[in-house]
Each structure stands twice: as structure tokens, then as C-alpha cells.
Design a protein around this motif. Structure first.
Motif, PDB file in Angstrom:
ATOM      1  N   ARG A  52       5.488 -83.597  53.070  1.00 40.13           N
ATOM      2  CA  ARG A  52       6.606 -84.501  53.337  1.00 40.13           C
ATOM      3  C   ARG A  52       7.679 -84.445  52.252  1.00 40.13           C
ATOM      4  N   GLN A  53       7.323 -83.900  51.097  1.00 39.13           N
ATOM      5  CA  GLN A  53       8.315 -83.685  50.042  1.00 39.13           C
ATOM      6  C   GLN A  53       9.043 -82.352  50.225  1.00 39.13           C
ATOM      7  N   GLY A  54       8.713 -81.639  51.306  1.00 38.27           N
ATOM      8  CA  GLY A  54       9.434 -80.425  51.642  1.00 38.27           C
ATOM      9  C   GLY A  54       8.927 -79.158  50.997  1.00 38.27           C
ATOM     10  N   ALA A 131       2.820 -82.686  62.419  1.00 38.13           N
ATOM     11  CA  ALA A 131       4.216 -83.129  62.399  1.00 38.13           C
ATOM     12  C   ALA A 131       4.990 -82.592  61.194  1.00 38.13           C
ATOM     13  N   GLU A 132       4.287 -81.963  60.244  1.00 34.12           N
ATOM     14  CA  GLU A 132       4.942 -81.474  59.026  1.00 34.12           C
ATOM     15  C   GLU A 132       5.150 -79.965  59.119  1.00 34.12           C
ATOM     16  N   PRO A 133       6.395 -79.517  59.227  1.00 34.45           N
ATOM     17  CA  PRO A 133       6.641 -78.074  59.420  1.00 34.45           C
ATOM     18  C   PRO A 133       6.264 -77.208  58.223  1.00 34.45           C
ATOM     19  N   THR A 134       6.152 -77.793  57.037  1.00 35.58           N
ATOM     20  CA  THR A 134       5.801 -76.985  55.862  1.00 35.58           C
ATOM     21  C   THR A 134       4.314 -77.059  55.530  1.00 35.58           C
ATOM     22  N   LEU A 135       3.510 -77.597  56.445  1.00 34.42           N
ATOM     23  CA  LEU A 135       2.070 -77.742  56.206  1.00 34.42           C
ATOM     24  C   LEU A 135       1.276 -76.846  57.147  1.00 34.42           C
ATOM     25  N   LEU A 472       6.223 -92.831  44.982  1.00 33.59           N
ATOM     26  CA  LEU A 472       5.233 -93.515  45.811  1.00 33.59           C
ATOM     27  C   LEU A 472       5.792 -94.803  46.399  1.00 33.59           C
ATOM     28  N   LEU A 473       6.549 -95.552  45.605  1.00 35.58           N
ATOM     29  CA  LEU A 473       7.154 -96.776  46.125  1.00 35.58           C
ATOM     30  C   LEU A 473       8.107 -96.472  47.273  1.00 35.58           C
ATOM     31  N   ALA A 474       8.795 -95.331  47.187  1.00 33.45           N
ATOM     32  CA  ALA A 474       9.673 -94.934  48.281  1.00 33.45           C
ATOM     33  C   ALA A 474       8.901 -94.657  49.563  1.00 33.45           C
ATOM     34  N   GLN A 475       7.590 -94.403  49.439  1.00 42.57           N
ATOM     35  CA  GLN A 475       6.713 -94.187  50.591  1.00 42.57           C
ATOM     36  C   GLN A 475       5.984 -95.466  51.001  1.00 42.57           C
ATOM     37  N   LYS A 476       6.410 -96.605  50.450  1.00 39.51           N
ATOM     38  CA  LYS A 476       5.767 -97.897  50.692  1.00 39.51           C
ATOM     39  C   LYS A 476       4.304 -97.894  50.247  1.00 39.51           C
TER      40      LYS A 476
END
Length: 603
Positions: A52-54, A131-135, A472-476
């Protein structure tokens, strides 16, 4: 001529055979930013968080399932964090609620508020990964070798049961195995078993260290096939009903009904998790340091014990209609793909978290609570019933807690991050840090750390604590275990940041099986308490014993003395802790002050 043609054809066939053999022997290769070893509970969340961090991420898992304890290990009755809806744990739980039709549909057994079928967990995690294209996820491969140059990990070699090999080169590698499989293969120091008291300083630790780990379990999922069905398995080898004659008891020895014993792990859709610790299918097998093939042979004893317990339930207790579920694991015996290991190797990290860090968060030790990257609220829980010589350990009550960032980072190995149960903790506190939601959140932090290191072109140890916490806070995701501040609170991130500075302290409360740490955002605070919290950030503010309530005006005055420029009204009304948090952040920006892995402020 025919002989020559025959020889030529034979030669061509032989060369084709050689070419095919060489092609089959040629390993599959991958080059990625982040390699996650193990699609375990933490490995799954680490891979998702990293992708998710690309960054290009690969997770390699030996079983056909994603999710570890939640799925392949068959422990879908979650322990703890019911009131800490953090990050990927909350996302996963919301997906479960959507699948089953609400939170109430998950409260089927009395051991947990969240119970579900392992194959459902597997499907949810696979959907999240897809759902993650880079995974990319590769199944069926086990770790054979870790590649290293100097003290830097460069990737790993995997093999499958057919002899196929997978070579992976990676900038950052995450060991997400629950036994810490990459630690010995990379030459990374670790501990195993019970720590000596002099080593950790924990009063409850034994005088001398030993290699005893907790009991493990191979879990069965039973399914109700309906009245009149007889799903009794063949009588297992070595079966004796006396082995389980005390299984219908509590841990204290009080009798319970067989129905209550089964309802411990009752799942939706008429299924039951058989992971019963009281004279049930726990077993002591110290297999951690064995070679993989030997370990698999020895672990057959755990599978056999569970089959004996299943037969006891069916034959002696009268539940012939409860058969081994035919729609969960796809293993030959129908049991979980892997054992539920509660403990394995534990990293020697840049710090080691101990029981004392949790029991006395604001005590004389280093303020490691400032470096939290995942949270938990479960009491210290060890399984040693199959090793009775240890006796009963009188674990103290503890509040909810944060896991420090430094437990994931090896002291001397670079480009390796460790998650799951192999993080750098003492044997004692492992009893709280090993639970599924905590491990899932630690994995999220590990994957986020790996991605930050890739994006910043640095070593994981060079990523600042505050940078990881902010991500992490940005990810709730929680960095402090605030019981009374949920992610939908408009000040969630603010109150998390201020709690992580220690300027406004949490109030810990050991509470049954779900401990708490209160922020009391609408509560008030004394002058003395605020001065004590400010002192580290502004030494000119002397701690005082002043029990009068702090007013808005007095708070502004103290913040000016601390070097800030608050814009608060000159009011003599008592200030709430929520208002004070806003004032502190506006005037001092204390979360911007960097901290080291011990939580000490960096000038």
C-alpha cells in the motif's frame, strides 16, 4: 542406416531430456523491494501494508492459505483488542462483520467476541492482497537459505516439495515466520526459552535460563453434520479415554459440562474450534531448533493427540454428529495446515521489551511507550500445563500496552525486519505480545517500516520512530492503546500523538481479559500532573506537588514558560485534557521532537 537413425533419435531424446531436467532445475527468480517470509498473521499484514506504500512486495508462504493463526493454524477465536480497533485489524474485523451480518454474528463462543471460520479469514486476506497491484503472493515454498553480504540481508532461497527453487533478491526482508526461521539462517542472534532473572531484571523470571517454550496445539475444526449423522473417525492409535477424562473442567479444576467445553470455541455455521487447553489437545514438543523435515516428523505426535481428542469427543462424550470439517484446510487428516506455535525464537533487537515495560509504563526505566508501533490489551497468558514441573506462574495484572519499534530491528543485522512472535521480547511478556490482533498490527508496522526504508533509501534502523508512527497514524493504526479514543474521534491522531509524548499520561487499568489505558479526553488535570509531563520537554518547568485543577489561563502560562506561544483565552475555567492536548500541540509541537529507540528525546 536404421541403426544410425536410431542412435540419432536416441541422442535427440536424451538431449531433450537433459534440457528439460535443466529447465526444471533452473530456479524461479524474483527481484523486489520487500520480501516477506511467511504469509502468517503478521506476514499477511506486513505485505499488504508494504504494498500500500507503493513498493514492489512479495510474500512467500508454504501453505495454500494466508493469515497464519487466523487461517492455516486454525485459531479463529481472537484474543484481545476488541476495544482497540486499530489499522488492518479493524479492517479485517469489519470485513468479517460484513460477511456474517454484523458484530453479533461473530460472538458465538465464550472465549472471544470475534469468532469466524478459517477459510473465511483466508478469503478476506486474499482479497485484500489481490487489491494491491504491487503485491505478489507465492504459495507452497518453504525457506531454505538467507542470502547475506557482510551484515546485510540480500534476499532468500525457497524450495517447494517437488524440489522447485525460488530465488528472491530484495532490498528489505521481513521475517514474519512465527518461529523466527530467518534468524539462524542469517546469523542473527536470538534467544529461546525462559530468560534468566539477571538477564531481564524481571522478578518473575527464573534464576537460570532454560530452553522451555510454551505448549503448542494442532487445531481441529469440527462441523455439525446434523442429528443422526455419525462422523466418528477411526479409533486412533494409542487411544485411551483416561487421557482426556479431566477435559470437562476449568483451569482451576471445577467441573463444567461438555457443551460448555465445546462452546468455548463455537464458530458460526455450526462449527467448533478444538483448541482446548485444559487436559485437551495442547502438547509439549520443543521442535523449534530441529531441521524442518525432522520437525514435521516429531509434530505428527501433536496431530495424533488432537485426533485422539476428537475421537474422545465423538465416542465418549456422545457428539458423533460433530465431524472434522471437510471445507476448511484440505489436509489429509482434515486438521489445521500448521501447528499453533505460541513461542519460538526471539530476536536480539536494538531493544528488548519486558514485562516491566508494561507493568510500570512511566516508571524509572526508559520511556519506551513513546516508541509504540502496535498495541495490545491481553493479560500475560502462558500455556505450560503439559510441562507441570514448572508450576503455576503468578502473572501480575497489567494495563494495555504499546509495542516499541525497536523490537523489530536486529541489533547487528541490517535490511532485516522481524515481526510475528519472533520480535525482541522477553519470554514472560511474549504471553501478551503473541496474540493474533497484536501480531497482525506488529506486521502492519513491519511492512510500513520496510516500505519507508525503501522509499528513503536507508536502513530500517535509520527510519525515525516518529516517521514510522506518523505513517501508521495515517492508516488509522494506534501507537498508544487509548481505550476511550476511537479512530472516528475527530482528534484521534492528535490525542495519539500527545499520548505518545507522555506530556499527558494515560491511566492504566488491568481489567479482566481486556485491559485498558484511559486518556479521559473530557476529564481534567492537576497543575502538578501537567508540570510533571512537561518537564522532560521543558526542563525549566519544575515538577510540583500541586493538586489544584489546571485552568486554561494557567496552562497557557506554563506553555509560554516552556517556550511555546499558545493562543488560548485567558479563562480561569478548568481545562479539559482534550483542550489541553490541542494547546500543547499548537504551542510546542512535541511529537516533532525525535526520540531514540529507548524513547529518550534526541536534542
Amino acid at each position: 542406416m536404421r541403426r544410425i537413425i536410431g542412435l540419432l533419435l536416441a541422442g535427440i531424446w536424451a538431449w531433450s531430456f537433459v534440457q528439460t531436467a535443466l529447465a526444471e532445475a533452473k530456479p524461479m527468480r524474483r527481484t523486489v523491494d520487500v520480501l516477506v517470509i511467511g504469509g502468517t498473521t503478521s506476514g499477511t499484514s506486513a505485505a499488504i501494508a508494504s504494498a500500500r506504500q507503493g513498493v514492489r512486495t512479495l510474500v512467500v508462504e508454504p501453505t495454500p492459505m494466508l493469515g497464519g493463526m487466523f487461517s492455516a493454524q486454525g485459531v479463529p477465536a481472537t484474543d484481545g483488542n476488541h476495544n482497540l480497533p486499530s489499522g488492518i485489524w479493524n479492517e479485517f474485523r469489519e470485513a468479517l462483520r460484513a460477511h456474517y451480518g454484523g458484530a453479533g454474528a461473530l460472538a458465538t463462543g465464550w472465549v472471544s467476541n470475534t469468532l469466524f471460520e478459517p477459510h473465511v479469514a483466508d478469503s478476506i486476506f486474499k482479497a485484500m492482497a489481490a487489491a494491491e497491484p504491487t503485491l505478489e503472493v507465492l504459495y507452497g515454498y518453504h525457506l531454505e537459505k538467507v542470502h547475506k553480504r557482510g551484515n546485510r540481508v540480500l534476499g532468500a532461497l525457497f524450495e517447494n516439495r517437488a524440489g522447485g527453487r525460488l530465488e528472491v533478491s530484495a532490498r528489505i526482508t521481513v521475517d514474519a515466520t512465527d518461529l523466527g526461521e530467518a534468524l539462524p539462517l542469517s546469523g542473527t542472534p536470538y534467544r529461546m526459552g525462559m530468560d534468566a532473572r539477571a538477564d531481564t531484571g524481571e522478578e518473575l523470571a527464573p534464576e537460570t535460563a532454560n530452553d522451555i517454550v510454551q505448549d503448542l496445539t494442532v487445531v481441529a475444526i469440527l462441523k455439525d453434520y446434523g442429528a443422526g449423522a455419525d462422523k466418528t473417525i477411526p479409533r486412533p492409535r494409542g487411544y485411551c479415554p483416561a487421557e482426556f477424562s479431566k477435559s470437562c473442567e476449568t483451569a482451576e479444576g471445577a467441573p463444567i459440562s461438555s457443551r460448555m467445553m465445546l462452546d468455548y470455541g463455537r464458530l458460526p455455521h455450526g462449527k467448533y474450534m478444538i483448541n482446548w487447553p485444559v487436559n485437551g489437545n495442547d502438547i509439549y514438543l520443543n521442535v523449534v531448533e530441529m531441521p524442518r523435515r525432522q520437525r514435521e516428523r516429531v509434530l505428527l505426535a501433536a496431530r495424533e493427540k488432537t485426533l485422539r481428542f476428537v475421537y474422545y469427543i465423538q465416542h465418549e462424550l456422545g457428539y458423533a454428529h460433530l465431524g472434522i470439517a471437510d471445507d476448511e484446510f484440505g489436509t489429509p487428516d482434515g486438521l489445521a495446515c500448521l501447528p499453533y506455535h505460541r513461542e519460538g525464537r526471539r530476536l536480539d533487537g536494538v531493544i528488548r521489551m519486558t514485562l516491566d515495560d508494561v507493568a510500570d509504563r512511566y516508571g524509572p526505566r526508559a520511556p519506551r511507550y513513546r516508541t509504540g508501533i502496535s498495541v495490545g490489551d491481553y493479560p500475560v497468558d502462558h500455556h505450560h500445563a503439559c510441562h507441570p514441573s514448572l508450576g503455576k506462574i503468578p502473572f501480575p495484572a497489567i494495563p494495555s500496552f504499546s509495542i516499541p519499534m525497536g523490537v523489530m530491528i536486529p541489533a547487528r543485522t541490517d535490511n532485516l525486519i522481524v515481526s510475528d512472535k519472533a520480535i525482541s521480547v522477553s519470554n514472560l511478556i511474549n504471553g501478551s505480545t503473541r496474540l493474533q490482533p497484536v501480531v497482525l498490527l506488529t506486521g502492519q508496522a513491519a511492512g510500513t517500516l520496510a516500505a519507508l526504508a525503501v522509499r528513503q533509501h536507508c536502513l530500517p534502523r535509520e527510519v525515525s520512530v516518529r516517521a514510522l508512527q506518523a505513517a501508521l497514524l495515517a492508516q488509522k493504526a494506534y501507537i498508544a492503546p487509548l481505550f476511550d479514543v476511537k479512530p472516528d474521534d475527530p482528534d484521534f491522531e492528535l490525542l495519539q500523538r500527545v499520548a505518545a509524548t507522555g506530556i499527558l499520561r494515560m491511566t492504566g487499568e488491568p481489567y479482566q481479559w481486556a485491559n485498558r489505558s484511559w486518556f479521559y479526553p473530557e476529564g481534567q488535570i492537576t497543575v502538578g500532573e501537567f508540570c510533571r509531563g512537561l518537564h522532560d520537554y521543558a526542563p525549566q518547568i519544575e515538577p510540583v506537588d500541586d493538586e489544584t485543577l489546571l485552568t486554561v489561563a494557567r496552562a497557557a502560562e506554563l506553555l509560554r514558560q516552556a517556550g511555546g506561544n499558545p493562543s488560548a483565552e485567558a479563562s480561569q475555567r478548568p481545562v479539559t485534557r482534550r483542550e489541553l492536548a490541542r494547546m500543547v500541540e499548537e504551542a510546542l509541537h512535541p511529537f516533532d521532537r525525535l526520540v531514540d529507540f529507548e524513547g529518550n528525546l534526541i536534542e
